[in-house]
Design an enzyme around this catalytic site. Structure first.
Site, short mmCIF file in Angstrom:
data_model
loop_
_atom_site.label_atom_id
_atom_site.label_comp_id
_atom_site.label_asym_id
_atom_site.label_seq_id
_atom_site.Cartn_x
_atom_site.Cartn_y
_atom_site.Cartn_z
N TRP A 109 -30.04 44.93 -28.17
CA TRP A 109 -29.83 45.95 -29.49
C TRP A 109 -27.84 46.19 -28.79
O TRP A 109 -27.09 46.50 -29.90
CB TRP A 109 -29.88 46.97 -29.46
CG TRP A 109 -31.26 46.74 -29.67
CD1 TRP A 109 -32.92 46.25 -29.18
CD2 TRP A 109 -31.49 45.69 -31.06
NE1 TRP A 109 -33.60 46.10 -30.10
CE2 TRP A 109 -32.95 45.48 -31.41
CE3 TRP A 109 -30.88 45.02 -32.59
CZ2 TRP A 109 -33.52 44.46 -32.16
CZ3 TRP A 109 -31.84 44.53 -33.43
CH2 TRP A 109 -32.51 44.52 -33.45
N ASP A 178 -27.12 55.27 -29.28
CA ASP A 178 -28.56 54.57 -30.07
C ASP A 178 -29.65 55.01 -30.14
O ASP A 178 -29.84 54.08 -28.40
CB ASP A 178 -28.23 53.18 -30.44
CG ASP A 178 -29.27 52.57 -30.90
OD1 ASP A 178 -29.88 52.96 -31.62
OD2 ASP A 178 -29.46 50.67 -31.69
N LYS A 202 -39.94 53.78 -35.50
CA LYS A 202 -40.36 53.24 -33.66
C LYS A 202 -40.99 55.22 -33.62
O LYS A 202 -42.42 54.97 -33.67
CB LYS A 202 -40.04 53.30 -32.79
CG LYS A 202 -39.24 51.71 -32.34
CD LYS A 202 -37.94 51.38 -31.99
CE LYS A 202 -37.27 50.36 -33.03
NZ LYS A 202 -38.04 48.66 -32.86
N1 PMP Z 1 -31.47 49.66 -32.18
C1 PMP Z 1 -32.38 49.54 -31.27
C2 PMP Z 1 -32.43 50.59 -29.87
C3 PMP Z 1 -33.29 49.02 -32.01
O1 PMP Z 1 -34.37 49.02 -31.99
C4 PMP Z 1 -33.66 48.13 -33.14
C5 PMP Z 1 -34.70 47.26 -33.99
N2 PMP Z 1 -35.58 47.15 -33.01
C6 PMP Z 1 -32.11 48.72 -34.26
C7 PMP Z 1 -31.27 48.58 -33.12
C8 PMP Z 1 -31.88 47.85 -35.24
O2 PMP Z 1 -32.87 48.38 -36.01
P1 PMP Z 1 -33.10 48.21 -37.44
O3 PMP Z 1 -33.77 47.72 -37.63
O4 PMP Z 1 -33.53 49.50 -37.50
O5 PMP Z 1 -31.83 48.26 -38.39
#
Ligand code: PMP
Length: 366
Positions: A109, A178, A202
């Site tokens: 991520w 994040d 989550k």
């Molecule tokens: N950052 C992290 C740490 C994630 O786990 C995720 C999704 N699993 C995201 C960003 C992306 O999130 P979204 O699908 O809400 O755009």
């Protein structure tokens, strides 16, 4: 064959990384509220301008502020578009004329955040742990920052690779974090932060909403071509109601926050999270059959990837687990293997049921 939890509500535990399980009382409340949340109508069918919806949004902000002790000089925004949209929204809003920003890369991520930001800014890699296959966290001495970068972005918990920071990266720039997969699992010290964000699916509720907690002094300098709905200052001025919001997601977030408060807030929750993680890692560490690839000091408390001796055994493990009600244990396709996500809504009993199943599986297949 062992069997897992039996109660009148459910006979399964969902270990998915997100969209993830919701607390049972929240699900029950949703069921009750759907047909009639306000004057015979559901929350999905009424104007977001009604005072009753305004009260809901005010309560969400107040409860988030209470739970995370968010200082007054931070704005709390609820935005659409998921955490990934923030990968672009952050440079659009926070550069304030600067041409570069620093990114710490510790997994899937944060690497994507770095890549997406590259459309708007010269993104500098402050450190990357890719050489360790993202199984470590960099020490402060390994971080390199660029002179004029207004912020350092990092991912507090990498959901796929299962690595989590135990200390915030040390820098004199604003930290942007994040916290999508570990928000509300421990207190946050906001003193070094410019911005913290997390999408909801989550630990906060369901997909469709992203909480952005941003230092007010950083607002108002968005790039001229920032879409209004992605402009933090505009969102703040309009109480996140610049356009029609995904009100059902807000409503679920409201219920989840009430539930977390009832659990005893961050102190109680962080103890529960630590207890569940210890139980699970103790099982892995006492076995030669299950392994976790992550360095011990970088282990995530909430997303735990693990491997079995072969892919064939992994497939069988996942299949058998599903059959006894232990759901969504398949690892992300980027890393393979298995993964157990132990968010706030996962009860200790669920982790115990999984441990019991794993011991049984090892005995019969190991
Ligand atoms: N950052 C992290 C740490 C994630 O786990 C995720 C999704 N699993 C995201 C960003 C992306 O999130 P979204 O699908 O809400 O755009």
């Amino acid at each position: 064959m062992i069997m897992v939890r039996k109660n009148s509500e459910a006979t399964l535990y969902n270990f998915g990384a997100g969209p993830a399980c919701l607390p049972s009382p929240v699900l029950n409340q949703i069921r009750e509220d759907i047909p009639n949340w306000y004057e015979g109508m559901s929350i999905m069918e009424i104007s977001h301008r009604l005072p009753v919806v305004m009260e809901l949004t005010a309560k969400i902000e107040a409860n988030l502020r209470t739970l995370l002790a968010i200082p007054e000089d931070f704005a709390v925004l609820c935005m659409a578009g998921g955490a990934r949209t923030q990968f672009s929204t952050i440079p659009l809003n926070l550069l304030n004329g600067a041409s570069n920003a620093d990114y710490v890369i510790t997994g899937h991520w944060s690497k994507l955040a770095f890549k997406d930001a590259g459309a708007y800014v010269l993104a500098h890699c402050a450190a990357t742990t890719e050489a360790s296959a993202f199984t470590t966290i960099p020490v402060d001495a390994e971080l390199t920052f660029t002179q004029n970068a207004p912020y350092v972005h990092y991912t507090d918990n990498e959901t796929i690779h299962g690595v989590e920071f135990t200390q915030y990266p040390k820098t004199d720039k604003w930290l942007v974090s994040d916290m999508t997969s570990n928000i509300l699992t421990r207190p946050i010290d906001f003193s070094g932060f410019g911005l913290v964000y997390a999408s909801a699916q989550k630990n906060l509720g369901i997909a469709g909403i992203t909480v952005v907690i941003v230092r007010k002094s950083l607002l108002g300098n968005a790039h001229a071509f920032t879409p209004p709905t992605l402009n933090y200052a505009l969102c703040d001025q309009n109480n996140s109601l610049l356009n029609t919001p995904p009100v059902f997601c807000w409503y679920v977030l409201g219920l989840v926050l009430e539930w977390v408060l009832k659990q005893g807030g961050m102190e109680a929750i962080s103890k529960q999270v630590a207890q569940k993680a210890k139980l699970f890692y103790d099982l892995i560490d006492s076995s030669d059959f299950y392994t976790n690839p992550v360095a011990v000091n970088a282990r995530s408390r909430v997303n735990i990837p693990f491997r079995l001796p072969s892919e064939v055994l992994e497939s069988e493990f996942i299949l058998q687990a599903e059959k006894v009600g232990l759901k969504q244990l398949k690892g992300h396709k980027v890393v393979g293997g298995c993964r157990a996500s132990l968010y706030n809504a996962m009860p200790l009993a669920g982790v115990m049921a999984l441990s019991e199943f794993m011991q049984h599986f090892e005995k019969t297949k190991g």
